[in-house]
Design a protein around this motif. Structure first.
Motif, mmCIF file in Angstrom:
data_model
loop_
_atom_site.group_PDB
_atom_site.id
_atom_site.type_symbol
_atom_site.label_atom_id
_atom_site.label_comp_id
_atom_site.label_asym_id
_atom_site.label_seq_id
_atom_site.Cartn_x
_atom_site.Cartn_y
_atom_site.Cartn_z
ATOM 1 N N UNK A 149 6.011 10.315 -23.767
ATOM 2 C CA UNK A 149 5.415 8.991 -23.533
ATOM 3 C C UNK A 149 5.927 8.387 -22.228
ATOM 4 N N UNK A 150 7.239 8.475 -22.011
ATOM 5 C CA UNK A 150 7.833 7.927 -20.783
ATOM 6 C C UNK A 150 7.305 8.667 -19.559
ATOM 7 N N UNK A 151 7.185 9.980 -19.664
ATOM 8 C CA UNK A 151 6.692 10.766 -18.535
ATOM 9 C C UNK A 151 5.240 10.426 -18.200
ATOM 10 N N UNK A 152 4.416 10.224 -19.213
ATOM 11 C CA UNK A 152 3.012 9.864 -18.972
ATOM 12 C C UNK A 152 2.920 8.490 -18.313
ATOM 13 N N UNK A 153 3.705 7.519 -18.802
ATOM 14 C CA UNK A 153 3.686 6.176 -18.215
ATOM 15 C C UNK A 153 4.216 6.202 -16.779
ATOM 16 N N UNK A 154 5.252 7.007 -16.537
ATOM 17 C CA UNK A 154 5.758 7.151 -15.167
ATOM 18 C C UNK A 154 4.691 7.725 -14.242
ATOM 19 N N UNK A 155 3.989 8.740 -14.738
ATOM 20 C CA UNK A 155 2.940 9.366 -13.944
ATOM 21 C C UNK A 155 1.843 8.365 -13.602
ATOM 22 N N UNK A 156 1.425 7.591 -14.585
ATOM 23 C CA UNK A 156 0.385 6.582 -14.352
ATOM 24 C C UNK A 156 0.855 5.534 -13.340
ATOM 25 N N UNK A 157 2.129 5.157 -13.412
ATOM 26 C CA UNK A 157 2.665 4.178 -12.463
ATOM 27 C C UNK A 157 2.682 4.722 -11.038
ATOM 28 N N UNK A 158 3.129 5.969 -10.878
ATOM 29 C CA UNK A 158 3.151 6.574 -9.549
ATOM 30 C C UNK A 158 1.736 6.742 -8.993
ATOM 31 N N UNK A 159 0.788 7.110 -9.868
ATOM 32 C CA UNK A 159 -0.601 7.263 -9.425
ATOM 33 C C UNK A 159 -1.175 5.919 -8.990
ATOM 34 N N UNK A 160 -0.835 4.841 -9.722
ATOM 35 C CA UNK A 160 -1.312 3.507 -9.353
ATOM 36 C C UNK A 160 -0.802 3.110 -7.966
ATOM 37 N N UNK A 161 0.459 3.410 -7.680
ATOM 38 C CA UNK A 161 1.017 3.113 -6.355
ATOM 39 C C UNK A 161 0.271 3.905 -5.276
ATOM 40 N N UNK A 162 0.004 5.165 -5.561
ATOM 41 C CA UNK A 162 -0.713 6.015 -4.612
ATOM 42 C C UNK A 162 -2.110 5.476 -4.325
ATOM 43 N N UNK A 163 -2.807 5.056 -5.362
ATOM 44 C CA UNK A 163 -4.167 4.540 -5.168
ATOM 45 C C UNK A 163 -4.164 3.183 -4.452
ATOM 46 N N UNK A 164 -3.181 2.339 -4.737
ATOM 47 C CA UNK A 164 -3.095 1.048 -4.037
ATOM 48 C C UNK A 164 -2.840 1.261 -2.544
ATOM 49 N N UNK A 165 -1.968 2.223 -2.229
ATOM 50 C CA UNK A 165 -1.686 2.500 -0.827
ATOM 51 C C UNK A 165 -2.891 3.018 -0.068
ATOM 52 N N UNK A 166 -3.859 3.596 -0.779
ATOM 53 C CA UNK A 166 -5.062 4.126 -0.127
ATOM 54 C C UNK A 166 -5.957 3.020 0.417
ATOM 55 N N UNK A 167 -5.718 1.778 0.001
ATOM 56 C CA UNK A 167 -6.540 0.650 0.453
ATOM 57 C C UNK A 167 -5.790 -0.273 1.417
ATOM 58 N N UNK A 168 -4.537 0.068 1.753
ATOM 59 C CA UNK A 168 -3.776 -0.724 2.717
ATOM 60 C C UNK A 168 -4.091 -0.189 4.111
ATOM 61 N N UNK A 169 -4.855 -0.965 4.890
ATOM 62 C CA UNK A 169 -5.341 -0.507 6.197
ATOM 63 C C UNK A 169 -4.231 -0.602 7.238
ATOM 64 N N UNK A 170 -4.249 0.325 8.187
ATOM 65 C CA UNK A 170 -3.290 0.308 9.287
ATOM 66 C C UNK A 170 -3.355 -1.016 10.048
ATOM 67 N N UNK A 171 -2.223 -1.550 10.467
ATOM 68 C CA UNK A 171 -2.225 -2.799 11.240
ATOM 69 C C UNK A 171 -3.011 -2.646 12.543
ATOM 70 N N UNK A 172 -3.812 -3.662 12.846
ATOM 71 C CA UNK A 172 -4.588 -3.643 14.081
ATOM 72 C C UNK A 172 -5.963 -3.039 13.948
ATOM 73 N N UNK A 173 -6.392 -2.692 12.732
ATOM 74 C CA UNK A 173 -7.709 -2.079 12.528
ATOM 75 C C UNK A 173 -8.554 -2.965 11.617
ATOM 76 N N UNK A 174 -9.792 -3.185 12.031
ATOM 77 C CA UNK A 174 -10.742 -3.964 11.231
ATOM 78 C C UNK A 174 -11.496 -3.004 10.317
ATOM 79 N N UNK A 175 -11.255 -3.059 8.998
ATOM 80 C CA UNK A 175 -11.910 -2.095 8.088
ATOM 81 C C UNK A 175 -13.419 -2.233 8.055
#
Length: 441
Positions: free
Chosen positions: A18-44
């Motif tokens: 259970x802990x491993x599955x929740x950890x995996x979901x948390x790490x995946x959520x961080x990965x997906x959130x970072x995919x929408x953080x645009x580089x500074x100085x770029x207009x998406x």
């Protein structure tokens, strides 16, 4: 349905799992959130979509992070490239061969070299990535050398962070961290592809959409069969004298040789080479009619010339990668040292030749099937399927998706069986449930 609910309850009843599955979901959520953080100085809003060629393939693996120009725009792909380079070096360079045989200490050194090479590859690829961004998307007030250098550093840090996330998923999650991140990137595109295909067909062609889903189901099942297919070579172990001087019967096991031992690597290698003719021809497009013809053929991945060349390259690379990843001589030596032998085959050279012959026989149909799976997206497009949805009908995306899902199921299955719960399936066999497997390497 009741079986599924009970299995889910059993999974979450095991605290460690259970802990491993929740950890995996948390790490995946961080990965997906970072995919929408645009580089500074770029207009998406000014970014142009990169849905063609190798850029579109990268964008599929990264779940849109590439086209979003995010801090994870290069994702885990430089690490994959570095790993492939180090894997080839362990075959060709004696120094790396020696490291591979040193056990844990050797693996640590190889991992260090892989990380250093990842940084170098990421810095190089970041320059190419910044060149693909249209100038309208870059804020004129920050454009210049400082923007390029800072973006290279941010992209490199983003790749290293993705690599760290993958390692944490492997250590603290349910395993296969790097592959899991690639799979999540691919799966994230599936809902949009389904919606786009449904909207393109409309209500009047709902039956066509249902037929497409049925075809996709059978394609997925075929890829599962390809991934799981194994040729078992029986192995007999000599009788041994036990501690109480009693004669124990020899054990009968088997060597599992996978039909597709090369996995997805032949498609990746072949796909990389298929972009070279068009790239080279582009230098002489205005000077030669032949260059124009070659460029047009290899830029259209639905043409029969492209797909025939692609399929031939996949078959060649499948044999090549299988030859470097499965060593019949080593298997023969391991059997000889452990007192095992193949019934009817003499130990030593004869065993090595027998294994090599069996491997060659099963590799050809596996390579042929892999080539067919690789060109299925092109066939789907010719039948009117949208490009985004057609990518899930075969190719690299589907094979990675199926492979990672099966590996994850194996991990969960092993936890359930270890805690004396029922497995996830009563019929069929996951690879993790196979018993009496002889060591093949």
């Amino acid at each position: 349905m009741k079986k599924l609910i009970n299995t889910i309850k059993n999974i979450f009843a095991i605290e460690d799992l259970r802990v491993r599955i929740l950890n995996t979901l948390g790490f995946i959520a961080i990965f997906r959130l970072g995919s929408f953080v645009v580089l500074p100085g770029i207009d998406p809003n000014q970014l142009k979509s990169s849905s063609q060629g190798i850029l579109g393939l990268l964008d599929t693996f990264l779940g849109g992070a590439f086209s979003n120009a995010s801090i994870f725009a290069l994702g885990i792909m430089p690490y994959i490239s570095a790993s492939i380079v180090l894997q080839l070096l362990t075959i060709a360079v004696p120094y790396f061969q020696k490291l591979q045989k040193e056990g844990e200490s050797g693996r640590k050194k190889i991992n260090q070299y892989t990380r250093l090479l990842t940084i170098v590859i990421t810095l190089a690829q970041s320059v190419g990535f910044l060149a693909t961004i249209n100038s309208e998307a870059i804020d004129p007030s920050v454009a210049g050398p400082l923007f390029t250098i800072s973006s290279m550093i941010i992209l490199t840090a983003g790749t290293m962070f993705c690599m760290w996330l993958g390692e944490k998923i492997t250590d603290k999650g349910i395993g296969n961290g790097i592959s899991m991140l690639i799979m999540i990137g691919i799966v994230s595109r599936l809902p949009g592809a389904l919606i786009g295909e449904a909207m393109a067909l409309g209500l009047n062609r709902a039956l066509v959409f249902i037929i497409e889903l049925m075809v996709l189901f059978f394609v997925v099942m075929s890829v599962v069969m390809l991934t799981q297919a194994v040729r078992r070579i029986p192995v007999q172990y000599a009788k041994q004298v036990g501690g109480s001087s009693s004669l124990q019967a020899g054990q009968r096991q088997f060597i599992p040789l996978k039909v597709n031992a090369a996995g997805v690597m032949p498609i990746i290698f072949a796909q990389s080479l298929m972009f070279l003719p068009g790239m080279i021809a582009s230098f002489w497009r205005n000077e030669s009619d032949l260059a124009n013809e070659v460029g047009n053929v290899f830029s259209d991945f639905t043409s029969w010339q492209y797909n025939l060349s692609f399929a031939i390259l996949i078959i060649i690379f499948t044999f090549f990668y299988t030859a470097i990843s499965v060593n019949p001589n080593q298997i023969s030596d391991d059997l000889k040292r452990s007192g095992g032998f193949i019934p009817g085959v003499k130990p030593g050279l004869a065993t090595s030749e027998f294994i090599d012959e069996v491997l060659t026989r099963i590799t050809f149909p596996g390579a042929l099937f892999l080539a067919i799976v690789a060109i299925l997206p092109s066939i789907a497009i010719l039948f009117g399927v949208t490009r985004e949805f057609a990518a899930f009908f075969g190719g690299t995306s589907l094979i990675i998706l199926v492979g990672v899902v099966l590996d994850t199921l194996n991990q969960i299955e092993s936890y359930l069986l270890m805690r004396h719960y029922d497995g996830m399936m009563k019929s069929g066999k996951l690879r993790g449930r196979s018993k009496n497997v002889a060591v093949a390497s």
